[in-house]
Design a protein around this motif. Structure first.
Motif, mmCIF file in Angstrom:
data_model
loop_
_atom_site.group_PDB
_atom_site.id
_atom_site.type_symbol
_atom_site.label_atom_id
_atom_site.label_comp_id
_atom_site.label_asym_id
_atom_site.label_seq_id
_atom_site.Cartn_x
_atom_site.Cartn_y
_atom_site.Cartn_z
ATOM 1 N N LEU A 276 0.822 -1.211 0.000
ATOM 2 C CA LEU A 276 0.000 0.000 0.000
ATOM 3 C C LEU A 276 0.855 1.260 0.000
ATOM 4 N N LEU A 277 1.952 1.225 0.746
ATOM 5 C CA LEU A 277 2.871 2.359 0.745
ATOM 6 C C LEU A 277 3.542 2.512 -0.615
ATOM 7 N N GLU A 278 3.888 1.378 -1.218
ATOM 8 C CA GLU A 278 4.603 1.408 -2.496
ATOM 9 C C GLU A 278 3.746 1.995 -3.612
ATOM 10 N N VAL A 279 2.475 1.667 -3.626
ATOM 11 C CA VAL A 279 1.603 2.139 -4.706
ATOM 12 C C VAL A 279 0.977 3.491 -4.402
ATOM 13 N N GLY A 280 1.280 4.050 -3.228
ATOM 14 C CA GLY A 280 0.773 5.377 -2.895
ATOM 15 C C GLY A 280 -0.618 5.391 -2.300
ATOM 16 N N ALA A 281 -1.152 4.222 -1.907
ATOM 17 C CA ALA A 281 -2.476 4.169 -1.293
ATOM 18 C C ALA A 281 -2.469 4.776 0.106
ATOM 19 N N LEU A 282 -1.305 4.746 0.763
ATOM 20 C CA LEU A 282 -1.137 5.378 2.070
ATOM 21 C C LEU A 282 -0.284 6.629 1.891
ATOM 22 N N PRO A 283 -0.582 7.683 2.631
ATOM 23 C CA PRO A 283 0.163 8.946 2.455
ATOM 24 C C PRO A 283 1.623 8.816 2.869
ATOM 25 N N SER A 284 2.478 9.547 2.178
ATOM 26 C CA SER A 284 3.902 9.569 2.493
ATOM 27 C C SER A 284 4.468 10.961 2.214
ATOM 28 N N ARG A 285 5.622 11.241 2.764
ATOM 29 C CA ARG A 285 6.232 12.564 2.633
ATOM 30 C C ARG A 285 6.924 12.707 1.280
ATOM 31 N N ARG A 286 6.887 13.923 0.721
ATOM 32 C CA ARG A 286 7.634 14.261 -0.486
ATOM 33 C C ARG A 286 8.561 15.422 -0.170
ATOM 34 N N LEU B 17 12.813 -0.577 4.678
ATOM 35 C CA LEU B 17 13.018 0.169 3.432
ATOM 36 C C LEU B 17 11.830 1.065 3.110
ATOM 37 N N GLU B 18 10.636 0.513 3.163
ATOM 38 C CA GLU B 18 9.444 1.273 2.796
ATOM 39 C C GLU B 18 9.188 2.418 3.775
ATOM 40 N N VAL B 19 9.409 2.160 5.055
ATOM 41 C CA VAL B 19 9.197 3.211 6.050
ATOM 42 C C VAL B 19 10.162 4.368 5.816
ATOM 43 N N VAL B 20 11.436 4.045 5.594
ATOM 44 C CA VAL B 20 12.438 5.091 5.370
ATOM 45 C C VAL B 20 12.137 5.854 4.086
ATOM 46 N N LYS B 21 11.762 5.130 3.013
ATOM 47 C CA LYS B 21 11.425 5.786 1.748
ATOM 48 C C LYS B 21 10.302 6.802 1.925
ATOM 49 N N CYS B 22 9.266 6.391 2.665
ATOM 50 C CA CYS B 22 8.100 7.260 2.829
ATOM 51 C C CYS B 22 8.362 8.410 3.794
ATOM 52 N N VAL B 23 9.268 8.234 4.731
ATOM 53 C CA VAL B 23 9.588 9.302 5.685
ATOM 54 C C VAL B 23 10.514 10.330 5.051
ATOM 55 N N VAL B 24 11.509 9.864 4.272
ATOM 56 C CA VAL B 24 12.488 10.775 3.673
ATOM 57 C C VAL B 24 11.924 11.444 2.426
ATOM 58 N N GLY B 25 11.356 10.663 1.509
ATOM 59 C CA GLY B 25 10.756 11.226 0.295
ATOM 60 C C GLY B 25 11.745 11.935 -0.606
ATOM 61 N N SER B 26 12.913 11.355 -0.792
ATOM 62 C CA SER B 26 13.976 11.988 -1.580
ATOM 63 C C SER B 26 13.719 11.848 -3.080
ATOM 64 N N PRO B 27 13.896 12.924 -3.876
ATOM 65 C CA PRO B 27 13.685 12.837 -5.335
ATOM 66 C C PRO B 27 14.784 12.040 -6.026
ATOM 67 N N ARG B 28 14.407 11.331 -7.078
ATOM 68 C CA ARG B 28 15.342 10.518 -7.851
ATOM 69 C C ARG B 28 16.124 11.384 -8.840
ATOM 70 N N PRO B 29 17.205 10.833 -9.412
ATOM 71 C CA PRO B 29 17.929 11.566 -10.463
ATOM 72 C C PRO B 29 17.062 11.864 -11.686
ATOM 73 N N THR B 30 16.000 11.085 -11.880
ATOM 74 C CA THR B 30 15.095 11.298 -13.022
ATOM 75 C C THR B 30 13.831 12.044 -12.591
#
Length: 282
Positions: A18-28, A108-121
């Protein structure tokens, strides 16, 4: 007990999806206007997430089953099928491996959603609405993706660069199998001395190539891959030392390990095997 553990693992896995597909809110996190580190074109993945997931889930059990089958000793008194016995032994190790992988994926998923770092692309995938109006190196914290070229999933994924899940999962899988082969290699007395090192090299090469491809594909920054790989390595340590007890699992008793020269000992072996007794391999 095992049922409760399985239910918990499925629940955690569902939350991660759910976190991966964006069904749950995460930080950007925001971005710096005209940042060249975020301006690479999206060219796809050398190793897709589906391929990495398939390798992480399927390949280890096949390797565990093959190795345990090879190490299973032939015994005229054992009534159980050799393949069935080795499959059960492999399943016990595989259960702990999956538990460790879910543990790794959750972090991994928790850190990804908390940090919300933009990719090189990021600019190519998201095409933020403020990118065309900001000036010089202005920092933009509030924006909206306007891309029509890429799916909503890729737009959400454009802000989940840190850490690298590909690097973490591939290193977790590769190092786990390499460690397992090393621990079980002491029983391969009659096998080729080059077989185990060759298999271990293949495991390490897969982990290294998959991780480095994230840099060549411009899907991650170098620190994303470094931290993701470190998380995978730490998860391996937790799995093999804490969950798998360094692969010191029990093995079925074999009559080849028992020296008997008289009828009483012979009958004792028969009774011992008929009761499905087990001992721990030193």
């Amino acid at each position: 007990m095992y049922f409760i553990i399985v239910v918990r693992m499925w629940f955690v896995a569902a939350v991660c999806i759910l976190l991966e597909v964006g069904a749950l809110p995460s930080r950007r996190a925001g971005f710096t206007c005209n940042d060249p580190a975020l301006s690479y074109p999206h060219t796809g993945d050398t190793f897709s997430i589906s391929l990495v997931a398939a390798i992480t889930v399927i390949v280890p059990y096949l390797v565990l089953w093959a190795v345990e089958t090879t190490l299973q000793r032939e015994d005229e008194y054992l009534k159980k099928s050799k393949l069935l016995t080795s499959a059960k032994t492999a399943a016990f190790i595989y259960r702990d491996y999956i538990y460790g992988s879910v543990f790794n994926l959750t972090i991994l998923e928790v850190v990804k959603c908390v940090v919300g770092s933009p990719r090189p692309t990021f600019f190519d995938l998201c095409q933020p609405d403020k990118a065309s109006t900001c000036n010089d190196s202005e920092y933009v914290s509030n924006y909206r993706c306007t891309s029509t070229k890429y799916s909503r999933y890729l737009q959400i994924d454009s802000s989940r660069s840190f850490p690298s899940a590909h690097a973490s999962l591939s290193i977790y899988c590769g190092l786990f199998l390499a460690w397992y082969l090393q621990r079980r290699a002491f029983s391969w007395h009659n096998r080729s001395v080059l077989l185990v090192p060759l298999l271990q090299i293949l495991c390490i090469v897969y982990a290294a190539v998959c991780s480095l491809s994230r840099l060549s594909d411009h899907r991650h920054h170098w620190w994303d891959v470094l931290v993701g790989g470190a998380m995978g390595a730490l998860s391996v340590l937790y799995t093999v030392l804490v969950l798998c007890k360094n692969f010191s699992q029990p093995a079925v008793v074999s009559t080849s390990d028992i020296s008997s020269s008289d009828g009483n000992n012979h009958q004792s072996v028969r009774r011992l095997l008929s009761s499905d007794a087990h001992v721990v391999v030193p």
